[in-house]
Design a protein around this motif. Structure first.
Motif, short mmCIF file in Angstrom:
data_model
loop_
_atom_site.label_atom_id
_atom_site.label_comp_id
_atom_site.label_asym_id
_atom_site.label_seq_id
_atom_site.Cartn_x
_atom_site.Cartn_y
_atom_site.Cartn_z
N GLN A 1 -3.15 4.17 -6.60
CA GLN A 1 -1.91 3.43 -6.88
C GLN A 1 -0.85 4.36 -7.47
OE1 GLN A 1 -1.02 0.17 -6.16
NE2 GLN A 1 -2.85 0.34 -4.93
N HIS B 1 1.60 5.58 6.44
CA HIS B 1 1.88 4.28 5.84
C HIS B 1 1.33 3.17 6.71
CE1 HIS B 1 3.83 1.06 3.73
NE2 HIS B 1 4.39 0.67 4.85
N GLY C 1 1.44 -0.68 6.46
CA GLY C 1 1.99 -1.83 5.76
C GLY C 1 3.38 -2.13 6.28
N GLU C 2 4.07 -2.99 5.57
CA GLU C 2 5.41 -3.38 5.98
C GLU C 2 6.36 -2.20 5.84
OE1 GLU C 2 8.76 -6.64 4.72
OE2 GLU C 2 6.65 -7.13 4.42
N SER D 1 -0.35 5.49 2.26
CA SER D 1 0.54 4.58 1.56
C SER D 1 0.32 3.14 2.00
CB SER D 1 1.98 5.00 1.87
OG SER D 1 2.89 4.02 1.45
N SER D 2 0.32 2.24 1.02
CA SER D 2 0.21 0.82 1.31
C SER D 2 1.54 0.10 1.09
CB SER D 2 -0.86 0.18 0.44
OG SER D 2 -0.54 0.37 -0.93
N LYS D 3 2.48 0.81 0.45
CA LYS D 3 3.79 0.22 0.17
C LYS D 3 4.82 1.32 0.12
CE LYS D 3 6.12 -3.03 -2.87
NZ LYS D 3 6.01 -3.87 -4.05
#
Length: 131
Positions: free
Chosen positions: A43, A80, A82-83, A107-109
Motif C-alpha cells: 500500500q 496498473h 484497476g480503474e 498498482s491497484s489505484k
C-alpha cells in the motif's frame, strides 16, 4: 469528587488514542522508487512523472503499463490493474498505490496530479486584474 467528568476524560483520551493508532496503521507512506524496492508493503504511494511515450494499454490482461520517473531520477515500470483516471493521457504526474512485485510496481489505484488546474492564472496576476 464526581466520577462523571473523570470517566468522560478517560474515555475521550482512549478514543483519541484509538483514532491516532488507526490512522498511523492505515497510513500509506509516499516513497521513492529505491524505497519501494526495499519494502514488502503493498500500500505504498509512489509519486512520479510519467515517462513520455511509455504508456500502453494491455486490454488482453486488463493492464495499463507505463514508466514513471521519481524525484531522484530513478525509473520503474508501473503495471496498473484497476480503474484508469479519465485525464491520465493529459497529465504528467501520477501517484501509483501498490507495491513491488517481480521488479515492477504493481498498482491497484492511480491518482492524477494536475497542478495547472489549481494554480492561479498568471496573466491575471501580472495585469493586476483578479476577477
Amino acid at each position: 469528587m464526581k466520577k462523571g467528568p473523570v470517566l468522560t476524560a478517560i474515555f475521550t483520551i482512549f478514543a483519541l488514542g484509538a483514532v491516532v493508532a488507526a490512522f498511523v496503521t492505515q497510513a500509506s507512506p509516499y516513497v521513492t522508487i529505491a524505497q519501494a524496492k526495499q519494502s514488502t508493503d503493498l500500500q505504498l504511494h509512489l509519486a512520479g512523472d510519467v515517462v513520455p511515450d511509455t504508456m500502453r494499454n494491455d486490454a488482453r490482461h486488463h493492464l495499463l503499463v507505463f514508466k514513471i520517473k521519481d524525484q531522484n531520477g530513478d525509473i520503474i515500470t508501473v503495471k496498473h490493474n484497476g480503474e484508469v483516471p479519465a485525464e491520465l493521457d493529459q497529465v504528467k504526474k501520477v501517484v501509483a498505490i501498490g507495491g513491488i512485485k517481480d521488479g515492477d510496481f504493481m498498482s491497484s489505484k492511480l491518482l492524477v496530479k494536475c497542478p495547472s488546474k489549481y494554480e492561479p492564472d498568471k496573466t491575471k496576476a501580472v495585469s493586476g486584474n483578479t476577477k
